[in-house]
Enzyme design. Sequence first.
Site, PDB file in Angstrom:
ATOM      1  N   ARG A 110      25.278  19.502 -15.965  1.00  0.00           N
ATOM      2  CA  ARG A 110      25.121  17.978 -15.668  1.00  0.00           C
ATOM      3  C   ARG A 110      24.128  17.900 -17.334  1.00  0.00           C
ATOM      4  O   ARG A 110      23.711  19.691 -17.964  1.00  0.00           O
ATOM      5  CB  ARG A 110      23.677  17.903 -15.231  1.00  0.00           C
ATOM      6  CG  ARG A 110      23.999  17.286 -13.580  1.00  0.00           C
ATOM      7  CD  ARG A 110      23.095  17.100 -12.453  1.00  0.00           C
ATOM      8  NE  ARG A 110      23.480  17.217 -11.222  1.00  0.00           N
ATOM      9  CZ  ARG A 110      22.969  17.053 -10.267  1.00  0.00           C
ATOM     10  NH1 ARG A 110      21.750  16.911 -10.426  1.00  0.00           N
ATOM     11  NH2 ARG A 110      22.862  17.490  -8.883  1.00  0.00           N
ATOM     12  N   SER A 180      22.093  28.893 -14.425  1.00  0.00           N
ATOM     13  CA  SER A 180      21.270  29.572 -13.138  1.00  0.00           C
ATOM     14  C   SER A 180      21.992  30.379 -13.013  1.00  0.00           C
ATOM     15  O   SER A 180      23.255  30.636 -11.951  1.00  0.00           O
ATOM     16  CB  SER A 180      21.583  28.286 -12.139  1.00  0.00           C
ATOM     17  OG  SER A 180      20.615  27.342 -12.237  1.00  0.00           O
ATOM     18  N   ASP A 233      16.735  27.337 -12.619  1.00  0.00           N
ATOM     19  CA  ASP A 233      16.428  25.558 -11.394  1.00  0.00           C
ATOM     20  C   ASP A 233      15.463  25.579 -10.435  1.00  0.00           C
ATOM     21  O   ASP A 233      14.790  24.927 -10.606  1.00  0.00           O
ATOM     22  CB  ASP A 233      17.643  25.912 -10.569  1.00  0.00           C
ATOM     23  CG  ASP A 233      18.317  26.387  -9.634  1.00  0.00           C
ATOM     24  OD1 ASP A 233      18.302  27.622 -10.099  1.00  0.00           O
ATOM     25  OD2 ASP A 233      19.381  26.041  -9.115  1.00  0.00           O
TER      26      ASP A 233
END
Length: 491
Positions: A110, A180, A233
């Site tokens: 994203r 992550s 995250d």
Amino acid sequence: MSLMFSSPVVTPTIGSFTFSSRRSNYIVMSAVRSNSASTCPVLTKFQKDCATPTPYLRNVANAIADDMRAGLAVEGGGDLDMILTYVDALPSGNEEGLFYALDLGGTNFRVRSVQLGGKKKRVIATESEQISIPQKLMIGTREELFGFIASKLASFVAKEKPGRFRLEEGRKREIGFTFSFPVKQTSIDSGTLIKWTKGFKVSGMEGKDVVSCLNEAMEAHGLDMRVSALVNDGVGTLAGARYSEEDVMIGVILGTGTNACYVEQKHAIPKLQSNSSSGTTIINTEWGGFSKVLPQTIFDQEMDANSPNRGEHLYEKMISGMYLGEIVRRVLLQMCETSDLFGQFVPVKLSTPFELRTEHLCKMQEDTTDDLQTVGSVLYKILEVEANLNARRRVVEVCDTVVKRGGRLAGAGIVAILEKIEEETERMGSGKRTVVAMDGALYEKYPQYQQYMQDALVELLGDKLRHIAIKHTKDVSGLGAALLAATNSIY
């Protein structure tokens, strides 16, 4: 860390627990319906082995806290890595300007742009895009993966509406990079990959700084951007939640995988080799690696033996969404092989690893019909088996046993962190509020799991809970990454 549920449960996007010992109706109904079915020796033993009474949970919480201290004292001191994130400043609300977030942690990445307007205007505008990563790039080369990301970033920036987003003259675009995967962080904007997970096996990354890889790719694509903050995250969730709630001290992810981070006092970190021991910093616990005093059953042992990281991350394998369905499948398989759970045969699909997923358990546990029609439907659709009412009850009971253990163990982990913070700050003792920011589809979409987690907090903390709030902060890690880029801006 996302967990896809085909039938979403309606829960608030941002909310907090009202702590009580009262259970919701569907959980009570599940327990009442299923108790009459406990006549199978395999199930009876499994329930006994999974039991997490309050004293046992207290032992787990204490052991996690001990490992936290050991990990803060010296590298490799305990199961928990207690990684220094170098996030020494959290968002204050004063941040201004245009910043970006890039989140790489799965089969999609994203990108988000955020125009910040300080205390009064806060988030003026935001735009985001999710892009699928081709399978071949997940096992390709470093240059291919980061080149692809940089090209998509360039396209995203090119589509920016000048009226909505404004970059101050003379400034580079700055990014908060949420990566992550396990990283050995060396500063706020650098870190080397420890190992790939989640199906990635990109070559040429050994010992490489992941930020340098992205910066080089952006430069090669003529993109005038730089990474100002490298975060995971959990840290992004904590930072994003902190932007609107100054009492946020913990960020927890409960999804396909799990992790937790929290605000620690620097003087309580012996391994922090620094002249200054004042102030605070964020610690990434990597709590999934905890492996002591856990209620491991034969089914957990078998699943672990067949995993790529055998003997590691036992806590994650008991509390995260990736594994709950697989544990249930293994229990049901043995029940089929030793009794007539589904008649005189073992369904072929029940022998397929990970065929039963956590979203299937959630659907079955939510079934409040007298004949457990939804349970029967799920079993028929997923395992291609016709199950009578007694078999359906037993299946629900197995699901409840696994989810209850997972939720309660997760609660013990949160208590360990809360009590570690209390040791150094005496927040609860002085009446200060402490907020735990929660994200992840397992927490969001599995109400029974959430309830069992709450039960553990009630049992272990008692009256102290009046100073604690558990807030669901959905998808704030992207905002948090952009805010950390702003907080750590070079300008």
